[in-house]
Write an enzyme that holds these catalytic residues in place. Sequence first.
Site, PDB file in Angstrom:
ATOM      1  N   GLY A 164       0.810  -1.218   0.000  1.00 30.54           N
ATOM      2  CA  GLY A 164       0.000   0.000   0.000  1.00 30.54           C
ATOM      3  C   GLY A 164       0.840   1.262   0.000  1.00 30.54           C
ATOM      4  O   GLY A 164       0.405   2.310   0.464  1.00 30.54           O
ATOM      5  N   TYR A 202      15.906   4.544  -7.962  1.00 34.38           N
ATOM      6  CA  TYR A 202      14.635   5.243  -8.118  1.00 34.38           C
ATOM      7  C   TYR A 202      14.488   5.630  -9.575  1.00 34.38           C
ATOM      8  O   TYR A 202      15.281   6.409 -10.115  1.00 34.38           O
ATOM      9  CB  TYR A 202      14.604   6.481  -7.219  1.00 34.38           C
ATOM     10  CG  TYR A 202      13.333   7.284  -7.309  1.00 34.38           C
ATOM     11  CD1 TYR A 202      12.143   6.792  -6.771  1.00 34.38           C
ATOM     12  CD2 TYR A 202      13.312   8.534  -7.920  1.00 34.38           C
ATOM     13  CE1 TYR A 202      10.971   7.519  -6.843  1.00 34.38           C
ATOM     14  CE2 TYR A 202      12.139   9.274  -7.999  1.00 34.38           C
ATOM     15  CZ  TYR A 202      10.974   8.760  -7.457  1.00 34.38           C
ATOM     16  OH  TYR A 202       9.814   9.482  -7.526  1.00 34.38           O
ATOM     17  N   LEU A 203      13.500   5.051 -10.236  1.00 29.62           N
ATOM     18  CA  LEU A 203      13.276   5.367 -11.647  1.00 29.62           C
ATOM     19  C   LEU A 203      12.467   6.663 -11.704  1.00 29.62           C
ATOM     20  O   LEU A 203      11.482   6.802 -10.978  1.00 29.62           O
ATOM     21  CB  LEU A 203      12.551   4.219 -12.349  1.00 29.62           C
ATOM     22  CG  LEU A 203      13.266   2.861 -12.261  1.00 29.62           C
ATOM     23  CD1 LEU A 203      12.457   1.785 -12.985  1.00 29.62           C
ATOM     24  CD2 LEU A 203      14.667   2.928 -12.857  1.00 29.62           C
ATOM     25  N   HIS A 208       3.797   2.147 -14.585  1.00 29.18           N
ATOM     26  CA  HIS A 208       3.558   0.909 -13.830  1.00 29.18           C
ATOM     27  C   HIS A 208       2.756  -0.014 -14.748  1.00 29.18           C
ATOM     28  O   HIS A 208       1.624   0.295 -15.113  1.00 29.18           O
ATOM     29  CB  HIS A 208       2.778   1.218 -12.549  1.00 29.18           C
ATOM     30  CG  HIS A 208       2.340  -0.012 -11.794  1.00 29.18           C
ATOM     31  ND1 HIS A 208       2.738  -0.278 -10.503  1.00 29.18           N
ATOM     32  CD2 HIS A 208       1.537  -1.045 -12.145  1.00 29.18           C
ATOM     33  CE1 HIS A 208       2.201  -1.421 -10.110  1.00 29.18           C
ATOM     34  NE2 HIS A 208       1.455  -1.901 -11.091  1.00 29.18           N
ATOM     35  N   GLU A 275       4.224  -7.275 -11.203  1.00 25.60           N
ATOM     36  CA  GLU A 275       4.244  -5.822 -11.405  1.00 25.60           C
ATOM     37  C   GLU A 275       5.632  -5.350 -11.831  1.00 25.60           C
ATOM     38  O   GLU A 275       6.637  -5.745 -11.228  1.00 25.60           O
ATOM     39  CB  GLU A 275       3.841  -5.097 -10.120  1.00 25.60           C
ATOM     40  CG  GLU A 275       2.429  -5.418  -9.665  1.00 25.60           C
ATOM     41  CD  GLU A 275       1.933  -4.498  -8.547  1.00 25.60           C
ATOM     42  OE1 GLU A 275       0.716  -4.338  -8.422  1.00 25.60           O
ATOM     43  OE2 GLU A 275       2.762  -3.955  -7.792  1.00 25.60           O
ATOM     44  N   ARG A 291      -2.684 -12.951  -5.574  1.00 25.47           N
ATOM     45  CA  ARG A 291      -4.133 -12.927  -5.315  1.00 25.47           C
ATOM     46  C   ARG A 291      -4.830 -12.260  -6.484  1.00 25.47           C
ATOM     47  O   ARG A 291      -4.180 -11.730  -7.387  1.00 25.47           O
ATOM     48  CB  ARG A 291      -4.386 -12.112  -4.044  1.00 25.47           C
ATOM     49  CG  ARG A 291      -3.745 -10.730  -4.170  1.00 25.47           C
ATOM     50  CD  ARG A 291      -4.133  -9.771  -3.107  1.00 25.47           C
ATOM     51  NE  ARG A 291      -3.280  -8.605  -3.099  1.00 25.47           N
ATOM     52  CZ  ARG A 291      -3.417  -7.546  -3.878  1.00 25.47           C
ATOM     53  NH1 ARG A 291      -4.386  -7.498  -4.782  1.00 25.47           N
ATOM     54  NH2 ARG A 291      -2.586  -6.517  -3.806  1.00 25.47           N
TER      55      ARG A 291
HETATM   56  P1  ADP Z   1       3.494  -1.498  -2.550  1.00 22.39           P
HETATM   57  O1  ADP Z   1       3.555  -2.975  -2.312  1.00 22.39           O
HETATM   58  O2  ADP Z   1       3.642  -0.693  -1.294  1.00 22.39           O
HETATM   59  O3  ADP Z   1       2.353  -1.081  -3.406  1.00 22.39           O
HETATM   60  P2  ADP Z   1       5.330  -1.472  -4.858  1.00 22.39           P
HETATM   61  O4  ADP Z   1       6.700  -2.038  -4.820  1.00 22.39           O
HETATM   62  O5  ADP Z   1       4.285  -2.256  -5.577  1.00 22.39           O
HETATM   63  O6  ADP Z   1       4.857  -1.153  -3.360  1.00 22.39           O
HETATM   64  O7  ADP Z   1       5.370  -0.021  -5.481  1.00 22.39           O
HETATM   65  C1  ADP Z   1       4.233   0.831  -5.518  1.00 22.39           C
HETATM   66  C2  ADP Z   1       4.519   2.037  -6.384  1.00 22.39           C
HETATM   67  O8  ADP Z   1       5.661   2.770  -5.887  1.00 22.39           O
HETATM   68  C3  ADP Z   1       4.883   1.703  -7.822  1.00 22.39           C
HETATM   69  O9  ADP Z   1       3.755   1.501  -8.636  1.00 22.39           O
HETATM   70  C4  ADP Z   1       5.644   2.956  -8.208  1.00 22.39           C
HETATM   71  O10 ADP Z   1       4.760   4.028  -8.439  1.00 22.39           O
HETATM   72  C5  ADP Z   1       6.430   3.283  -6.950  1.00 22.39           C
HETATM   73  N1  ADP Z   1       7.775   2.642  -6.981  1.00 22.39           N
HETATM   74  C6  ADP Z   1       8.128   1.435  -6.469  1.00 22.39           C
HETATM   75  N2  ADP Z   1       9.424   1.140  -6.711  1.00 22.39           N
HETATM   76  C7  ADP Z   1       9.932   2.191  -7.393  1.00 22.39           C
HETATM   77  C8  ADP Z   1      11.237   2.506  -7.946  1.00 22.39           C
HETATM   78  N3  ADP Z   1      12.274   1.678  -7.829  1.00 22.39           N
HETATM   79  N4  ADP Z   1      11.374   3.685  -8.600  1.00 22.39           N
HETATM   80  C9  ADP Z   1      10.324   4.556  -8.717  1.00 22.39           C
HETATM   81  N5  ADP Z   1       9.097   4.308  -8.214  1.00 22.39           N
HETATM   82  C10 ADP Z   1       8.883   3.157  -7.557  1.00 22.39           C
END
Ligand code: ADP
Length: 450
Positions: A164, A202-203, A208, A275, A291
Amino acid sequence: MFKKVLIANRGEIALRIHRACKEMGVATVAVHSTADTSAMHVRLADESVCVGPPAPKDSYLNIPAIISAAEITGADAIHPGYGFLSENARFAEIVEAHNITFIGPKADHIRVMGDKIAAKTAVGTVGIPLVPGSDGEIRSLAEARAAAQEIGYPVLVKAASGGGGRGMKLARTAADIDEAITTAKAESKAAFGDDAVYLEKYLTTPRHIEVQIIADSHGNVVQLGERDCSLQRRHQKVLEEALCPVLTDETRAKIGETVRRAIEKLGYLGVGTIEFLYENDEFYFIEMNTRLQVEHPITEQVTDIDLVREQIRVAAGAALSFTQNDVKFKGHAIECRINAENPKTFRPSPGEITHFHAPGGPGVRFDSAIYTGYRIPPYYDSMIGKLIVWADSRELCIARLKRALAEMAFSGVETTIPLFIDLVDDPEFCRGEYNIHWLEEWLAKKEWAE
Ligand code: ADP
């Protein structure tokens, strides 16, 4: 096939599962908290059992009460939906130990993918491309500084148990790294009871993009294309599209096949989502969800496959009713997550829905559990429905979405509908030109207060 399925969830997803069960001739048991006595999922189910007071930890997360409800009603399977107990490996084990089928993957897969560090290792070995980052957990500030230097700033500190969007902190330069580590650890410890963190590059301008898969217990794995979930606020998805408006068919087929083969090697069962962040034509894995996802309907709309029905079938030991060759993508689908919130401040707006008019017509689907007179309790997520629109082309889909949003009427509570009405009129959105930061920048430009 199962005779009776207990649905360990509430709201629209409980209803979605109930609907799939009824169409398969399977009886349903709803569980509910004392705050949800008159909820639609309780009204429609064949049987219902109250499992505790309003707080989720006492009801929808109350494992002994849910298992007792299944035993008392003679349910032979439990569907966890999303959220709540859906990614709790221990729950899956307890369910199976009571000779009840958990409608989901094996507990070991849930456990590995629930730990983002372990997940990266697991999928990396089966050919999934990863975001460059630290070699596993970061155990000290000194280690963090060295790893961040090597990866190159900006870096993102992420919690191994995160979800989240919580437990994620950005360090733009070396001056930020100590604080980012300390606050991410504290936030993760408080939210998930685990302070393990790791680092990722950090991209700066990715999209996504996530690939939907389904696997049966006979060795068949099918990928169902991707969803673009870049439109986010605070790392939470707001609007999703299938398929992604900017991928070429060639790229789509390539990433789909990479994922399909990886899942085959993992010996995974059920539905799942891989993802990725997508930038400069490269994919970078961020996590796997073991899930059903909130946004699964847009995949159903473009593939004509009932994912929940297939999920239940494969959990019961059946083979998938289609092969990879049968999967043909048709048209375009968009989902808007409608929340009972102020559309400018995003403050929750619980209370009684004194009037509600549902949208309809060709290509329009509204997955929700609300009704006129329904009182939205303050204890749970503020999402009250998902507007899903399908059309032959993306252009037509946006036009249809506009008219469907205009048809919806609510009184008594505030909703995020006005935000979507504005959003779908934006020229950049209409051209599909956005990344994961676009929506927050758009909201800031609107000078809509945080
Ligand atoms: P959560 O499980 O908390 O949802 P995620 O790993 O799925 O975390 O990441 C959620 C969102 O955070 C991604 O869709 C993206 O927007 C941002 N994010 C995650 N990792 C990165 C990254 N390495 N660089 C830039 N944005 C990121």
